[in-house]
Design a protein around this motif. Structure first.
Motif, PDB file in Angstrom:
ATOM      1  N   UNK A 155       0.821  -1.212   0.000  1.00  0.00           N
ATOM      2  CA  UNK A 155       0.000   0.000   0.000  1.00  0.00           C
ATOM      3  C   UNK A 155       0.855   1.261   0.000  1.00  0.00           C
ATOM      4  N   UNK A 156       2.185   1.079  -0.142  1.00  0.00           N
ATOM      5  CA  UNK A 156       3.137   2.187  -0.152  1.00  0.00           C
ATOM      6  C   UNK A 156       3.213   2.898   1.199  1.00  0.00           C
ATOM      7  N   UNK A 157       3.098   2.105   2.260  1.00  0.00           N
ATOM      8  CA  UNK A 157       3.324   2.606   3.613  1.00  0.00           C
ATOM      9  C   UNK A 157       4.561   1.921   4.163  1.00  0.00           C
ATOM     10  N   UNK A 158       5.176   2.514   5.170  1.00  0.00           N
ATOM     11  CA  UNK A 158       6.426   1.949   5.699  1.00  0.00           C
ATOM     12  C   UNK A 158       6.142   0.988   6.848  1.00  0.00           C
ATOM     13  N   UNK A 159       7.079   0.050   7.013  1.00  0.00           N
ATOM     14  CA  UNK A 159       7.048  -0.912   8.111  1.00  0.00           C
ATOM     15  C   UNK A 159       8.457  -1.003   8.700  1.00  0.00           C
ATOM     16  N   UNK A 160       8.593  -0.638   9.951  1.00  0.00           N
ATOM     17  CA  UNK A 160       9.872  -0.736  10.636  1.00  0.00           C
ATOM     18  C   UNK A 160      10.125  -2.191  11.024  1.00  0.00           C
ATOM     19  N   UNK A 161      11.380  -2.645  10.868  1.00  0.00           N
ATOM     20  CA  UNK A 161      11.688  -4.035  11.199  1.00  0.00           C
ATOM     21  C   UNK A 161      13.076  -4.147  11.813  1.00  0.00           C
ATOM     22  N   UNK A 162      13.455  -5.369  12.152  1.00  0.00           N
ATOM     23  CA  UNK A 162      14.788  -5.761  12.622  1.00  0.00           C
ATOM     24  C   UNK A 162      15.190  -5.089  13.942  1.00  0.00           C
ATOM     25  N   UNK A 163      14.870  -5.759  15.037  1.00  0.00           N
ATOM     26  CA  UNK A 163      15.239  -5.275  16.372  1.00  0.00           C
ATOM     27  C   UNK A 163      16.456  -6.021  16.909  1.00  0.00           C
ATOM     28  N   UNK A 164      17.380  -6.374  15.998  1.00  0.00           N
ATOM     29  CA  UNK A 164      18.560  -7.139  16.388  1.00  0.00           C
ATOM     30  C   UNK A 164      19.456  -6.437  17.390  1.00  0.00           C
ATOM     31  N   UNK A 165      19.438  -5.099  17.418  1.00  0.00           N
ATOM     32  CA  UNK A 165      20.217  -4.355  18.403  1.00  0.00           C
ATOM     33  C   UNK A 165      19.299  -3.569  19.343  1.00  0.00           C
ATOM     34  N   UNK A 166      18.035  -3.961  19.376  1.00  0.00           N
ATOM     35  CA  UNK A 166      17.080  -3.296  20.261  1.00  0.00           C
ATOM     36  C   UNK A 166      17.318  -3.638  21.719  1.00  0.00           C
ATOM     37  N   UNK A 167      16.655  -2.893  22.581  1.00  0.00           N
ATOM     38  CA  UNK A 167      16.754  -3.149  24.017  1.00  0.00           C
ATOM     39  C   UNK A 167      15.487  -2.635  24.689  1.00  0.00           C
ATOM     40  N   UNK A 168      15.148  -3.244  25.790  1.00  0.00           N
ATOM     41  CA  UNK A 168      14.027  -2.780  26.610  1.00  0.00           C
ATOM     42  C   UNK A 168      14.610  -2.036  27.796  1.00  0.00           C
ATOM     43  N   UNK A 169      14.241  -0.776  27.949  1.00  0.00           N
ATOM     44  CA  UNK A 169      14.751   0.029  29.053  1.00  0.00           C
ATOM     45  C   UNK A 169      13.664   0.148  30.114  1.00  0.00           C
ATOM     46  N   UNK A 170      14.095   0.251  31.354  1.00  0.00           N
ATOM     47  CA  UNK A 170      13.130   0.333  32.456  1.00  0.00           C
ATOM     48  C   UNK A 170      12.398   1.663  32.465  1.00  0.00           C
ATOM     49  N   UNK A 171      13.103   2.699  32.000  1.00  0.00           N
ATOM     50  CA  UNK A 171      12.495   4.030  31.944  1.00  0.00           C
ATOM     51  C   UNK A 171      13.184   4.838  30.859  1.00  0.00           C
ATOM     52  N   UNK A 172      12.549   5.905  30.405  1.00  0.00           N
ATOM     53  CA  UNK A 172      13.049   6.694  29.283  1.00  0.00           C
ATOM     54  C   UNK A 172      14.445   7.249  29.538  1.00  0.00           C
ATOM     55  N   UNK A 173      14.785   7.514  30.805  1.00  0.00           N
ATOM     56  CA  UNK A 173      16.062   8.155  31.118  1.00  0.00           C
ATOM     57  C   UNK A 173      17.147   7.162  31.509  1.00  0.00           C
ATOM     58  N   UNK A 174      16.897   5.872  31.324  1.00  0.00           N
ATOM     59  CA  UNK A 174      17.914   4.878  31.650  1.00  0.00           C
ATOM     60  C   UNK A 174      19.136   5.066  30.747  1.00  0.00           C
ATOM     61  N   UNK A 175      20.323   4.972  31.351  1.00  0.00           N
ATOM     62  CA  UNK A 175      21.571   5.166  30.609  1.00  0.00           C
ATOM     63  C   UNK A 175      22.101   3.814  30.148  1.00  0.00           C
ATOM     64  N   UNK A 176      22.498   3.757  28.870  1.00  0.00           N
ATOM     65  CA  UNK A 176      23.026   2.531  28.276  1.00  0.00           C
ATOM     66  C   UNK A 176      24.510   2.711  27.955  1.00  0.00           C
ATOM     67  N   UNK A 177      25.216   1.593  27.767  1.00  0.00           N
ATOM     68  CA  UNK A 177      26.659   1.689  27.503  1.00  0.00           C
ATOM     69  C   UNK A 177      27.144   0.679  26.464  1.00  0.00           C
ATOM     70  N   UNK A 178      26.230   0.029  25.745  1.00  0.00           N
ATOM     71  CA  UNK A 178      26.626  -0.871  24.670  1.00  0.00           C
ATOM     72  C   UNK A 178      26.625  -0.099  23.361  1.00  0.00           C
ATOM     73  N   UNK A 179      27.769  -0.092  22.671  1.00  0.00           N
ATOM     74  CA  UNK A 179      27.913   0.713  21.461  1.00  0.00           C
ATOM     75  C   UNK A 179      27.708  -0.196  20.250  1.00  0.00           C
ATOM     76  N   UNK A 180      26.605   0.030  19.554  1.00  0.00           N
ATOM     77  CA  UNK A 180      26.221  -0.868  18.479  1.00  0.00           C
ATOM     78  C   UNK A 180      25.462  -0.089  17.423  1.00  0.00           C
ATOM     79  N   UNK A 181      25.156  -0.744  16.312  1.00  0.00           N
ATOM     80  CA  UNK A 181      24.404  -0.108  15.256  1.00  0.00           C
ATOM     81  C   UNK A 181      25.221   0.003  13.983  1.00  0.00           C
TER      82      UNK A 181
END
Length: 394
Positions: A155-181
């Motif tokens: 339908x010519x709409x976008x679909x986001x995919x591939x959460x291979x480097x995704x993460x679930x954070x406990x809260x929006x301000x949680x600090x991460x330290x894994x450098x990826x992407x």
């Protein structure tokens, strides 16, 4: 559990789905087009081969992806995110069964057109930001947003995919330290090995995607990785004069070096450029579209890039070569470094990125330290330089 039940459990995927052909390759396996043997429904199936893990970090990334996909399969759903049907684990493989999106990647659309017409770019980018806002509202960060991970459906709409480097954070301000992407889409805080918050990193990548959509080029480029990272850390890029004022403003708000001042997904959706078209904006469409035929930019010369991840070597997917030449760009530098201290972060990045969990290098003689850093850098990036930066214009 009986031996028969064990065999049945191990063969659950093969019993329910038939692999038709390979759609593509991932870092730890392949993506197949598969068909449900009962319903005939077709799915894209990402098969993660656990035997290919070379480090604890790679295993951790796969576990996080599995957890995020299971979360989507159990209830999360958004019209602009590829829907996950189910996740199966058997023997040494993880099977992520998801919606099959037939229209190809945003990467190919940008490359074929050498940049998109502004109305198309606006519509697709708004859909992307809606998807990003949704995952952020559910405390999920993607960390590998790039045109290769944005699909176009029938339908010519976008679909986001591939959460291979995704993460679930406990809260929006949680600090991460894994450098990826992916290097060309990485935020300054990522390439300088600074502890970071996930959502602003995603929004920076969205800024790079928007720039590519409108210009057919990437804002940050370099013949070698240190040069690329230095430009990113400085926010050193230019916006062509044919990009309209509102679009330029949004790019600058997204590619803001200070993560705390970077625009959020929610505010991005309220930006004037993404609001319903006005008569003034419509009058600008014609002039922006006229520039498309003359935009022979070097986005189309860029091969698809692989990803970098703490504790693992870089990988590249060799695709698409082109004969297009780069256009001259008009300089509008977003911002400059304000202190020498931050300029040094890029060199510290190479010491830190390959140390599992540790953020401080061990004490050693100065000359020994320099030799160690040089050997690690050359060893890890030698293959990346060879495949990523050579023969971009053929």
């Amino acid at each position: 559990m009986s031996r028969l039940n064990e065999v049945k459990q191990r063969n659950t995927f093969e019993a329910r789905y038939e692999k038709l052909y390979t759609l593509g390759k991932g870092n730890f396996g392949k993506v197949y087009l598969a068909e449900d043997r009962k319903s005939g429904q077709q799915y894209a199936v990402k098969v993660v081969d656990k035997k290919l893990f070379k480090s604890g970090d790679q295993k951790q990334h796969a576990q996080r992806e599995q957890m995020i996909c299971e979360t989507f399969a159990s209830g999360l759903n958004h019209k602009h995110i590829a829907q996950v049907h189910e996740v199966l684990t058997e023997n040494d493989s993880i099977y992520v069964v998801m919606e099959y999106v037939e229209g190809g990647e945003l990467f190919d659309k940008i490359k074929q057109s050498k940049g998109l017409a502004e109305p198309t770019a606006r519509r697709w980018f708004r859909e992307l930001i809606e998807a990003v806002e949704y995952i952020h509202d559910h405390n999920i960060v993607h960390r590998d947003l790039k045109p290769e991970n944005v699909l176009i459906d029938k339908t010519q709409s976008i679909k986001l995919c591939d959460f291979g480097f995704g993460n679930v954070v406990r809260e929006q301000h949680e600090v991460l330290s894994t450098y990826c992407g992916s290097p060309f889409y990485a935020a300054p805080e990522m390439v300088t090995a600074t502890p970071y918050r996930g959502p602003p990193v995603d929004l920076w990548s969205c800024g790079v995607i928007l720039y590519a959509m409108l210009t057919g080029s990437l804002p940050f480029q370099g013949d070698e990785m240190p040069q690329l990272f230095q430009k990113i850390s400085r926010g050193q890029y230019t916006i062509p004069s044919y990009v309209t004022r509102d679009a330029s403003d949004l790019i600058q708000r997204l590619l803001c070096r200070d993560a705390s001042e970077r625009i959020t997904a929610k505010d991005c959706l309220l930006h004037p450029w993404l609001m319903p078209p006005t008569m003034t904006r419509c009058s600008l469409f014609t002039s922006s579209q006229l520039t498309l035929s003359s935009r022979l930019t070097n986005f189309s010369n860029r091969k698809k890039v692989g990803v970098f991840s703490e504790g693992s070597s870089l990988s590249m997917t060799t695709l698409h070569e082109s004969t297009a030449k780069a256009t001259s760009l008009h300089t509008t530098v977003c911002s400059t470094l304000t202190s020498e201290k931050k300029l040094m972060r890029t060199s510290r990045f190479f010491k830190r990125i390959f140390k599992k969990k540790s953020q401080v290098a061990p004490l050693m003689d100065h000359h020994d330290e320099k030799r160690l850093i040089k050997s690690r850098f050359i060893g890890r990036f030698k293959g990346f330089f060879k495949s990523s930066f050579q023969k971009r214009i053929t």
